[in-house]
Design an enzyme around this catalytic site. Structure first.
Site, PDB file in Angstrom:
ATOM      1  N   ASP A  62      37.898  45.433  47.524  1.00 53.07           N
ATOM      2  CA  ASP A  62      38.532  43.934  48.097  1.00 53.07           C
ATOM      3  C   ASP A  62      39.327  43.958  49.179  1.00 53.07           C
ATOM      4  O   ASP A  62      38.987  44.506  50.153  1.00 53.07           O
ATOM      5  CB  ASP A  62      39.229  43.543  46.724  1.00 53.07           C
ATOM      6  CG  ASP A  62      39.582  42.105  46.167  1.00 53.07           C
ATOM      7  OD1 ASP A  62      40.322  41.397  47.123  1.00 53.07           O
ATOM      8  OD2 ASP A  62      38.865  41.480  45.320  1.00 53.07           O
ATOM      9  N   ASP A  71      53.987  47.299  38.102  1.00 56.51           N
ATOM     10  CA  ASP A  71      53.260  47.085  36.779  1.00 56.51           C
ATOM     11  C   ASP A  71      51.606  47.753  37.052  1.00 56.51           C
ATOM     12  O   ASP A  71      50.843  47.745  36.136  1.00 56.51           O
ATOM     13  CB  ASP A  71      52.745  45.414  36.879  1.00 56.51           C
ATOM     14  CG  ASP A  71      53.032  45.335  35.330  1.00 56.51           C
ATOM     15  OD1 ASP A  71      53.341  46.049  34.287  1.00 56.51           O
ATOM     16  OD2 ASP A  71      53.016  43.823  35.081  1.00 56.51           O
ATOM     17  N   HIS A 109      45.102  39.131  47.050  1.00 52.70           N
ATOM     18  CA  HIS A 109      43.584  39.002  46.201  1.00 52.70           C
ATOM     19  C   HIS A 109      43.627  40.269  45.365  1.00 52.70           C
ATOM     20  O   HIS A 109      43.564  40.145  43.946  1.00 52.70           O
ATOM     21  CB  HIS A 109      42.309  38.579  47.074  1.00 52.70           C
ATOM     22  CG  HIS A 109      41.277  38.055  46.167  1.00 52.70           C
ATOM     23  ND1 HIS A 109      40.409  38.945  45.829  1.00 52.70           N
ATOM     24  CD2 HIS A 109      41.070  37.013  45.677  1.00 52.70           C
ATOM     25  CE1 HIS A 109      39.451  38.537  45.108  1.00 52.70           C
ATOM     26  NE2 HIS A 109      39.721  37.163  45.287  1.00 52.70           N
ATOM     27  N   ASN A 123      55.230  48.293  29.013  1.00 53.36           N
ATOM     28  CA  ASN A 123      56.391  48.750  29.910  1.00 53.36           C
ATOM     29  C   ASN A 123      57.597  47.704  30.136  1.00 53.36           C
ATOM     30  O   ASN A 123      58.501  48.133  30.622  1.00 53.36           O
ATOM     31  CB  ASN A 123      55.683  49.369  31.276  1.00 53.36           C
ATOM     32  CG  ASN A 123      55.210  47.831  32.024  1.00 53.36           C
ATOM     33  OD1 ASN A 123      54.911  46.950  31.482  1.00 53.36           O
ATOM     34  ND2 ASN A 123      54.881  48.092  33.193  1.00 53.36           N
ATOM     35  N   ASN A 209      32.304  30.078  43.768  1.00 52.18           N
ATOM     36  CA  ASN A 209      33.229  29.082  43.238  1.00 52.18           C
ATOM     37  C   ASN A 209      32.656  27.923  43.919  1.00 52.18           C
ATOM     38  O   ASN A 209      33.324  26.932  44.421  1.00 52.18           O
ATOM     39  CB  ASN A 209      34.460  29.318  43.734  1.00 52.18           C
ATOM     40  CG  ASN A 209      35.303  30.356  42.893  1.00 52.18           C
ATOM     41  OD1 ASN A 209      34.691  30.802  42.047  1.00 52.18           O
ATOM     42  ND2 ASN A 209      36.322  30.981  43.382  1.00 52.18           N
ATOM     43  N   ALA A 219      26.140  39.198  44.016  1.00 48.13           N
ATOM     44  CA  ALA A 219      25.656  39.309  42.565  1.00 48.13           C
ATOM     45  C   ALA A 219      24.247  38.785  41.906  1.00 48.13           C
ATOM     46  O   ALA A 219      23.574  39.610  41.123  1.00 48.13           O
ATOM     47  CB  ALA A 219      26.653  38.280  41.795  1.00 48.13           C
ATOM     48  N   SER A 295      36.562  35.304  41.056  1.00 49.33           N
ATOM     49  CA  SER A 295      37.072  36.557  41.438  1.00 49.33           C
ATOM     50  C   SER A 295      37.997  37.075  40.131  1.00 49.33           C
ATOM     51  O   SER A 295      38.381  38.279  39.960  1.00 49.33           O
ATOM     52  CB  SER A 295      38.157  36.200  42.427  1.00 49.33           C
ATOM     53  OG  SER A 295      37.244  36.446  43.633  1.00 49.33           O
TER      54      SER A 295
END
Length: 357
Positions: A62, A71, A109, A123, A209, A219, A295
């Site tokens: 990506d 995180d 992204h 967490n 999209n 894909a 996405s």
């Protein structure tokens, strides 16, 4: 040279968070858990008793990832950067700012995708991923939201050669670019994904999209799972391509509404973004944002695949488990087929119970 982009978030993107009454039965202590309706739609937590992805590696091919995001702490393995100009091979570590050290707006992204897959659960901060104990391999192949098929193919091969179990491709070309592969004019991406598959690495790729009838490439033409998007109500997202490809390997997963009919971005997919690039509307600082797109749907499937790999399954069995147990929300069947949902909305709880090979 064909170029690929990651507008599969930008085409229907909502940045800015509003905490709302959310998911019933949420069990983690992550402050934003109530807005992670995608976890509920794919029944992620119900699968965690069988494992949360520990030992599995997902390559996020990506725009790169914020390697210091709190995180994602402890969830990253060494990555690579293939946006290197004329230099052959990797020139970096998969960080989102790339070689020039400048973080482009569209390059948030990849961090969003990574968080949806494997943000740390329990967490006390932010969000939780579908497979919160899995590892992320950050591979930067896009700069300022776009890149070449050669760079992406290099990233795919690198992931397969360096232990990735799953490859997440939340990127693709415009409608009609499938013809390049169908006619044999350019099979670079198709060949790379087959190379990964031959090594036991499963690829999941965004449908697109632009609301057309077929999965976009890569894909459509490659041996991968094509992922379309659903909204919070389990309806097809208005922007999503149909998860239709000749092999029938198409599914649906949470991708958000894009706020077409108004409302706030709690209707979209909330996840990590590079530190300081989000908004503070939800009271959780500027390290999170909500986007919509196929996405965002694709990493939900990658996360489920990671949970299955962590059970010791083969690639073929992981793929079979995902396709055979996906559920049609309107017809109440599993593993069937419809144009709107492909094989159905992925279901982690049912998938982990699928017989192992």
């Amino acid at each position: 040279m064909k170029r690929w982009t990651a507008p599969f978030a930008a085409a229907a993107c909502a940045i800015g968070l509003v905490a709302t009454a959310g998911s019933a039965g949420a069990t983690t202590d992550d402050p934003l858990r109530e807005d992670l309706w995608g976890l509920d739609q794919v029944h992620a937590e119900q699968a965690w008793s069988a494992g949360r992805g520990e030992g599995a590696v997902v390559a996020v091919i990506d725009t790169g990832v914020d390697l210091g995001h709190p995180d994602l702490a402890g969830r990253l393995v060494p990555g690579a950067d293939f946006v290197c100009g004329e230099q052959a091979g990797s020139c970096g570590d998969g960080g989102w700012k790339g070689q020039d050290g400048v973080g482009q707006e569209s390059d948030v992204h990849g961090t969003h995708v990574a968080g949806t897959i494997a943000a740390v659960a329990d967490n006390g901060i932010g969000v939780a991923g579908v497979a919160p104990d899995a590892k992320i391999m950050p591979i930067k192949v896009l700069e300022d939201g776009s890149g070449t098929n050669e760079d992406i193919a290099e990233g795919v091969r690198h992931a397969a050669d360096n232990g990735a179990d799953v490859i997440n491709l939340s990127l693709g070309g415009l409608p009609g670019t499938q013809l390049f592969s169908i006619l044999g004019l350019d099979t670079t991406m198709q060949d790379a994904i087959q190379y990964a598959r031959d090594k036991g690495t499963l690829t999941v790729a965004a449908a697109g999209n632009t609301s057309t009838l077929l999965c976009s490439d890569p894909a459509f033409s490659s041996d991968s799972i094509c992922v379309g998007a659903t909204d919070r109500n389990e309806l097809k997202s208005y922007f999503s391509e149909l998860p239709v490809k000749l092999s029938g390997k198409g599914v649906a997963a949470p991708g958000g509404s894009g706020r077409l009919l108004g409302g706030d971005c709690s209707e979209d997919i909330l996840s990590t973004v590079p530190r300081g690039t989000g908004t503070d509307e939800c009271g959780e600082g500027t390290d999170y944002a909500a986007f919509a797109g196929t996405s965002m749907a694709t990493p939900h499937v990658a996360g489920v695949a990671a949970i299955l790999y962590a059970q010791g399954r083969s690639m073929t069995n992981v793929e079979e488990a995902i396709l055979s147990t996906s559920r049609h929300p309107l017809l109440g069947i599993r593993g069937g087929y419809s144009a709107l949902y492909g094989r159905g909305i992925v279901d982690a709880e049912a998938a982990v119970a699928y017989p192992r090979d």
